[in-house]
Design an enzyme around this catalytic site. Structure first.
Site, PDB file in Angstrom:
ATOM      1  N   THR A  92      -8.587   6.498  -1.994  1.00 40.20           N
ATOM      2  CA  THR A  92      -9.938   5.967  -2.107  1.00 40.20           C
ATOM      3  C   THR A  92     -10.947   7.073  -1.844  1.00 40.20           C
ATOM      4  O   THR A  92     -12.082   7.008  -2.312  1.00 40.20           O
ATOM      5  CB  THR A  92     -10.175   4.801  -1.122  1.00 40.20           C
ATOM      6  OG1 THR A  92      -9.632   5.172   0.152  1.00 40.20           O
ATOM      7  CG2 THR A  92      -9.513   3.537  -1.593  1.00 40.20           C
ATOM      8  N   LYS A 130      -8.207  13.897   4.417  1.00 39.58           N
ATOM      9  CA  LYS A 130      -7.311  12.734   4.434  1.00 39.58           C
ATOM     10  C   LYS A 130      -6.268  12.984   5.523  1.00 39.58           C
ATOM     11  O   LYS A 130      -6.224  14.079   6.093  1.00 39.58           O
ATOM     12  CB  LYS A 130      -6.624  12.570   3.081  1.00 39.58           C
ATOM     13  CG  LYS A 130      -6.003  13.880   2.550  1.00 39.58           C
ATOM     14  CD  LYS A 130      -5.427  13.731   1.148  1.00 39.58           C
ATOM     15  CE  LYS A 130      -6.466  13.716   0.071  1.00 39.58           C
ATOM     16  NZ  LYS A 130      -6.549  12.469  -0.677  1.00 39.58           N
ATOM     17  N   ARG A 131      -5.452  11.970   5.833  1.00 40.93           N
ATOM     18  CA  ARG A 131      -4.385  12.186   6.805  1.00 40.93           C
ATOM     19  C   ARG A 131      -3.545  13.397   6.411  1.00 40.93           C
ATOM     20  O   ARG A 131      -3.374  13.682   5.219  1.00 40.93           O
ATOM     21  CB  ARG A 131      -3.492  10.933   6.898  1.00 40.93           C
ATOM     22  CG  ARG A 131      -4.122   9.793   7.628  1.00 40.93           C
ATOM     23  CD  ARG A 131      -4.504  10.186   9.036  1.00 40.93           C
ATOM     24  NE  ARG A 131      -3.315  10.334   9.853  1.00 40.93           N
ATOM     25  CZ  ARG A 131      -2.844   9.386  10.657  1.00 40.93           C
ATOM     26  NH1 ARG A 131      -3.480   8.246  10.792  1.00 40.93           N
ATOM     27  NH2 ARG A 131      -1.762   9.588  11.366  1.00 40.93           N
ATOM     28  N   LYS A 141       0.924  14.396   0.784  1.00 38.71           N
ATOM     29  CA  LYS A 141      -0.429  14.679   0.283  1.00 38.71           C
ATOM     30  C   LYS A 141      -0.600  16.167  -0.033  1.00 38.71           C
ATOM     31  O   LYS A 141      -1.568  16.582  -0.639  1.00 38.71           O
ATOM     32  CB  LYS A 141      -1.472  14.218   1.297  1.00 38.71           C
ATOM     33  CG  LYS A 141      -1.438  12.697   1.535  1.00 38.71           C
ATOM     34  CD  LYS A 141      -2.483  12.292   2.559  1.00 38.71           C
ATOM     35  CE  LYS A 141      -2.412  10.825   2.956  1.00 38.71           C
ATOM     36  NZ  LYS A 141      -3.062   9.919   1.976  1.00 38.71           N
ATOM     37  N   LYS A 146     -14.700   8.140  -3.497  1.00 35.05           N
ATOM     38  CA  LYS A 146     -15.924   8.448  -2.744  1.00 35.05           C
ATOM     39  C   LYS A 146     -16.468   9.812  -3.147  1.00 35.05           C
ATOM     40  O   LYS A 146     -17.679   9.989  -3.323  1.00 35.05           O
ATOM     41  CB  LYS A 146     -15.626   8.434  -1.228  1.00 35.05           C
ATOM     42  CG  LYS A 146     -15.248   7.054  -0.716  1.00 35.05           C
ATOM     43  CD  LYS A 146     -14.566   7.086   0.650  1.00 35.05           C
ATOM     44  CE  LYS A 146     -13.841   5.763   0.880  1.00 35.05           C
ATOM     45  NZ  LYS A 146     -12.912   5.787   2.023  1.00 35.05           N
ATOM     46  N   HIS A 169       0.801  -1.231   0.000  1.00 34.90           N
ATOM     47  CA  HIS A 169       0.000   0.000   0.000  1.00 34.90           C
ATOM     48  C   HIS A 169       0.824   1.267   0.000  1.00 34.90           C
ATOM     49  O   HIS A 169       0.268   2.359   0.085  1.00 34.90           O
ATOM     50  CB  HIS A 169      -0.911   0.053   1.221  1.00 34.90           C
ATOM     51  CG  HIS A 169      -1.977  -0.991   1.240  1.00 34.90           C
ATOM     52  ND1 HIS A 169      -3.225  -0.795   0.708  1.00 34.90           N
ATOM     53  CD2 HIS A 169      -1.962  -2.266   1.710  1.00 34.90           C
ATOM     54  CE1 HIS A 169      -3.950  -1.894   0.866  1.00 34.90           C
ATOM     55  NE2 HIS A 169      -3.203  -2.802   1.468  1.00 34.90           N
TER      56      HIS A 169
HETATM   57  C1  26Q Z   1       4.486   0.870   9.450  1.00 36.56           C
HETATM   58  C2  26Q Z   1       5.506   0.584  10.342  1.00 36.56           C
HETATM   59  C3  26Q Z   1       5.457   1.029  11.639  1.00 36.56           C
HETATM   60  C4  26Q Z   1       4.366   1.762  12.054  1.00 36.56           C
HETATM   61  C5  26Q Z   1       3.347   2.058  11.169  1.00 36.56           C
HETATM   62  C6  26Q Z   1       3.408   1.613   9.867  1.00 36.56           C
HETATM   63  C7  26Q Z   1       2.319   1.923   8.924  1.00 36.56           C
HETATM   64  C8  26Q Z   1       1.036   2.110   9.364  1.00 36.56           C
HETATM   65  C9  26Q Z   1       0.019   2.417   8.497  1.00 36.56           C
HETATM   66  C10 26Q Z   1       2.561   2.032   7.573  1.00 36.56           C
HETATM   67  C11 26Q Z   1       1.534   2.351   6.695  1.00 36.56           C
HETATM   68  C12 26Q Z   1       0.239   2.539   7.149  1.00 36.56           C
HETATM   69  C13 26Q Z   1      -0.882   2.888   6.296  1.00 36.56           C
HETATM   70  C14 26Q Z   1      -0.800   3.040   5.000  1.00 36.56           C
HETATM   71  C15 26Q Z   1      -1.968   3.456   4.192  1.00 36.56           C
HETATM   72  O1  26Q Z   1      -3.040   3.746   4.694  1.00 36.56           O
HETATM   73  N1  26Q Z   1      -1.800   3.492   2.879  1.00 36.56           N
HETATM   74  C16 26Q Z   1      -2.888   3.901   1.993  1.00 36.56           C
HETATM   75  O2  26Q Z   1      -3.554   2.738   1.555  1.00 36.56           O
HETATM   76  C17 26Q Z   1      -4.695   3.060   0.794  1.00 36.56           C
HETATM   77  C18 26Q Z   1      -5.418   1.765   0.479  1.00 36.56           C
HETATM   78  O3  26Q Z   1      -4.685   1.010  -0.433  1.00 36.56           O
HETATM   79  C19 26Q Z   1      -4.307   3.820  -0.463  1.00 36.56           C
HETATM   80  O4  26Q Z   1      -5.469   4.190  -1.133  1.00 36.56           O
HETATM   81  C20 26Q Z   1      -3.496   5.053  -0.101  1.00 36.56           C
HETATM   82  O5  26Q Z   1      -3.007   5.658  -1.268  1.00 36.56           O
HETATM   83  C21 26Q Z   1      -2.335   4.659   0.801  1.00 36.56           C
HETATM   84  O6  26Q Z   1      -1.646   5.816   1.250  1.00 36.56           O
END
Ligand code: 26Q
Length: 806
Positions: free
Chosen positions: A653, A545-546, A551, A657, A356
């Protein structure tokens, strides 16, 4: 109250059921019931309807021997349950009526349910949409995750700064979950591994018990009801009686506190070593419990190992569950005593992995020492798999540089384990989440693996649940569509027939009326939560979004300041009135993202109080963005800002929406924006900015942000205003770090490089707004083409090409 009614109808039966729930299961009388009691009674009643279908379906699934999908994800960002469950069972109306007999309105109750915020953002929400789509398309399976006691923090804003408050979502207990006494699995942690007679015997230093909590996930019509199984933790011994008896009351509770810590919180801050260790414990805990559970079920139902690949598919939602393949190997080899090669062959047939993100800081690499402290046997297994893989590669593909594929690397002091590479190696299929992103996963992240295993990589573009993001959030739009093309579109989610109505003025006028009604609702939410008054007739321009540098909320804010300057310089020109809405949370340790939130507030305070411009431009930061707030913002949006640097947003996503709800997209050529533009027609979206290739070329040539700034008077003025504290007179240096990140620290996300084209595209947006008919025509054509962004389409492709269960 119930008696003396006219003829008994369905609402009578529901009203009677509500009273039974209230009296017997909530334990209060009608006279004493509070709205929270009614919410609980209603939830229990609706849950009852789901349960009936659930048992029948489970029995049927077991009998049919159909393949089951285990979807492993550290995050499930579910919507509130009651409304979805009412929609799935088709009982909303009858509940509205039944509740009204007790003087209660369903809408008031719905607002009381806490959001189960068990996720950060896109990845977690995608997992929730996918579970719902699996149930709606008849794919049987389980979601596996963690029952965090505290979900994503609640964001409060104090003087413009983000303040994080704990999200105590379980404080009123959760009527939607079933806590199971069984199964319960022991999860070993730490200790040492003994090797005796070619066998490995792991002696964990500590053991925690994993307890299942099940939440039902109904599909549309309730035919398939899947399970979201969230693991809670419990100590082996609740407390140490000996120390309690010695009077050491607090110490006596230590085992409980220690074991519960593993499920306490969603993603503790991982910028400290303590935080990282806790996160790895979580990953191990949940991967181990999930694999133990699915093997238990497989053994009970089938028992013959050769059937494993045809009965289970295990999906890794990013690398967070990547210890699962190691856990499966451990169980097969150490516990069930299968030969190593056989176990590896089986494991290699069941796993699949979705990437992702390409952001280097989000790619998981664990220090081997840390992994050894938590899961020593798993580390051994990973090392052995790596050793064999490196040997084979050396022999069979001598041209591949081994350091580019090694799962374990570094010398003794600093060995590390690359979870992405391990996931690719152990998976039969690996996918990215948009066409562009899947290409980059192969070309940039894992090129050597793509060469070694060419058939392994594919794309599945993300999708969203139409039930939640259209049927539930935008009934007005659904009615409009029903009235003009009938209701059939709902089944296959094919909206294309509405395109034929785009030339009809009456339909377009209706579309504008639906949007205006949705905007009016949001106006009161904005007033309630921020005190800011906004005009429902202005363009609602949303970026939700975050908060993250990639972004580029900064591009948006700088654009707002430039716009404000331009309006003040040319007040006589025609300006489209705008309400710019930002919403999103910053990670608690991400100070620059938090400073961007403060900048949004400081800019908002200044321009919202400017009498010359306030009727033309407002900036609003809506606090505590979460699923339920998204449900209100999205139907009210006119413009959707999707402005990440090309190559950084894997898919997005929210873009889907918003377009589905009739917002026009202002976006870069990134992630799924590209596919949305292709689907609706490039001339129907506002595209701007560098492409991925242009970004790469500019970086190669050498990007000098200060030159860009100096060459663009508009941009330069904005940066000067921010840098010298025009928006922060109480602390003129406050935003120097923001400007420094852009001018002196290289502008990693090339905000300045895309600024001029962003401005150009924004002017096009303005021009179109003055032609409301054309704006709504484009909005309708956008809606008409959004059917292919349904999560059902994604799930069918996972089922056919990845899980092989269709
Ligand atoms: C990794 C290591 C340690 C701590 C946290 C993390 C971590 C946590 C959450 C790494 C990544 C995430 C989340 C990623 C995320 O939400 N990615 C999003 O995924 C969506 C669904 O596929 C995409 O639409 C977005 O583009 C993407 O940013």
């Amino acid at each position: 109250m119930l008696l003396n009614r006219k003829k008994a109808g369905p609402a009578d039966a529901i009203a009677a059921e509500l009273l039974v729930q209230l009296n017997r299961n909530v334990g209060v009388s009608e006279a004493d019931a509070t709205p929270r009691d009614w919410l609980r009674a209603t939830s229990l009643a609706v849950r009852g309807h789901l349960i009936d279908g659930y048992h029948a379906m489970n029995a049927q699934a077991q009998k049919s021997g159909k393949k089951q999908v285990a979807f492993l994800s550290m995050e499930f960002l579910m919507a509130r349950q009651l409304e979805s469950a009412l929609m799935a069972t088709g009982q909303r109306e009858v509940y509205v009526e039944a509740l009204s007999r007790f003087g209660t309105t369903l809408d008031d109750l719905l607002e009381l349910e806490p959001d189960p915020a068990l996720g950060n953002g896109g990845l977690g929400r995608l997992a929730a949409c996918f579970l719902e789509s699996m149930a709606s398309t008849g794919v049987h399976g389980y979601g596996y995750g963690i029952r965090y006691e505290y979900g994503m923090f609640r964001q409060e804003i104090a003087d413009g700064w983000q303040v994080e408050r704990p999200d105590d979502w379980l404080s009123n207990s959760n009527p939607w979950e079933f806590e199971r006494a069984e199964p319960a699995f022991p999860i070993g942690i730490g200790g040492h591994v003994e090797h005796r007679d070619h066998r490995a015997i792991w002696h964990p230093a500590e053991t925690i018990i994993a307890i299942a909590h099940d939440i039902l996930v109904p599909g549309m019509g309730g035919s398939t009801v899947n399970t979201l199984r969230l693991w809670g933790a419990k100590p082996v011994n609740a407390f140490d009686i000996a120390s309690f008896n010695r009077g050491h009351f607090l110490e006596a509770l230590a085992p409980k506190i220690r074991s519960k810590a593993v499920t306490r919180l969603l993603y503790p801050d991982d910028s400290t070593p303590e935080g990282r260790e806790l996160r790895l414990r979580q990953e191990h805990f949940f991967a181990s419990a999930s694999v133990q559970d699915l093997l238990r079920r497989f053994l009970k139902d089938h028992g013959d190992w050769s059937l494993l690949p045809s009965k289970v598919a295990i999906h890794l939602n990013d690398t967070h569950p990547a210890l699962a393949p190691a856990e499966l190997m451990r169980l097969l080899v150490d516990v069930h005593e299968l030969p190593w090669e056989r176990a590896l062959e089986l494991a290699g047939e069941v796993f699949s992995y979705t990437n992702h993100t390409l952001m280097p800081e989000a790619l998981e690499v664990w220090q081997a020492d840390l992994l050894r402290r938590i899961a020593p046997r798993h580390l051994e297994i990973i090392e052995e798999i790596n050793r064999r893989f490196i040997n084979t590669t050396r022999q069979r593909a001598p041209s591949i540089p081994l350091d580019r594929v090694a799962v374990v690397s570094g010398d003794d002091q600093a060995r590390s384990v690359n979870m992405g590479r391990f996931s690719v190696l152990m998976s039969r299929r690996v996918n990215g989440v948009s066409a562009l992103h899947s290409g980059l996963v192969q070309e940039r992240l894992f090129p050597e693996f793509a060469e070694l295993f060419p058939g392994r990589f594919l794309n599945v573009t993300n999708g969203i649940s139409p039930r939640l993001w259209l049927f539930q959030t935008n009934p007005g739009l659904c009615n409009l569509i029903d009235r003009h093309i009938g209701r059939e579109w709902r089944d296959a989610f094919d909206l294309s027939a509405i395109a034929a109505k785009a030339s009809r003025d009456d339909v377009l006028a209706e579309l504008r009326a639906v949007k205006l009604a949705n905007k009016r609702k949001l106006v009161s939410v904005i007033a309630q939560r921020t005190g800011i008054e906004v005009d429902p007739h202005s363009m609602f321009d949303m970026q939700i979004k975050r908060i993250h540098e990639y972004k580029r909320q900064l591009l948006n804010i700088l654009g707002v300041v430039a716009r404000w300057n331009a309006i003040k310089a040319n007040p006589e020109q025609e300006w489209a009135p705008r309400t710019v809405v930002l919403a999103g949370k910053a990670a608690s340790s991400y100070w620059l993202a938090k400073l961007i939130i403060k900048l949004a507030h400081d800019v908002a305070r200044r321009i919202n109080s400017d009498r010359e411009t306030a009727h033309l431009l407002k900036l609003v930061f809506l606090p505590n963005y979460n699923v339920s707030l998204a449900e209100r913002i999205i139907p009210a949006a006119d413009l959707s800002q999707q402005i990440s640097l090309a190559g950084t947003e894997a898919s997005g996503t929210g873009n889907m929406k918003l377009a589905l709800n009739g917002a026009l997209t202002l976006g870069t050529r990134d992630g799924a924006n590209i596919e949305i533009a292709e689907a609706v027609g490039g001339d129907l979206v506002f595209s701007f900015g560098m492409t991925v290739d242009e970004v790469r070329d500019l970086k190669r040539e050498g990007y000098v942000p200060i030159d860009v700034c100096n060459a663009d008077a508009r941009l330069r003025t904005v940066l000067e205003q921010v840098a010298r504290g025009d928006f922060s007179p109480d602390d003129p240096h406050r935003f120097e770090p923001v400007v420094k990140s852009l001018l002196s620290d290289g502008d990693r996300f090339m905000v300045l490089a895309d600024f001029a084209d962003y401005w150009r595209a924004q002017r096009e947006v303005d021009d179109l707004w003055f032609d409301q008919r054309e704006w709504s025509r484009r909005a309708l054509l956008n809606i008409a083409q959004m059917g292919s962004f349904s999560a059902d389409r994604s799930i069918k492709s996972y089922a056919a090409d990845i899980w092989r269960c269709s």
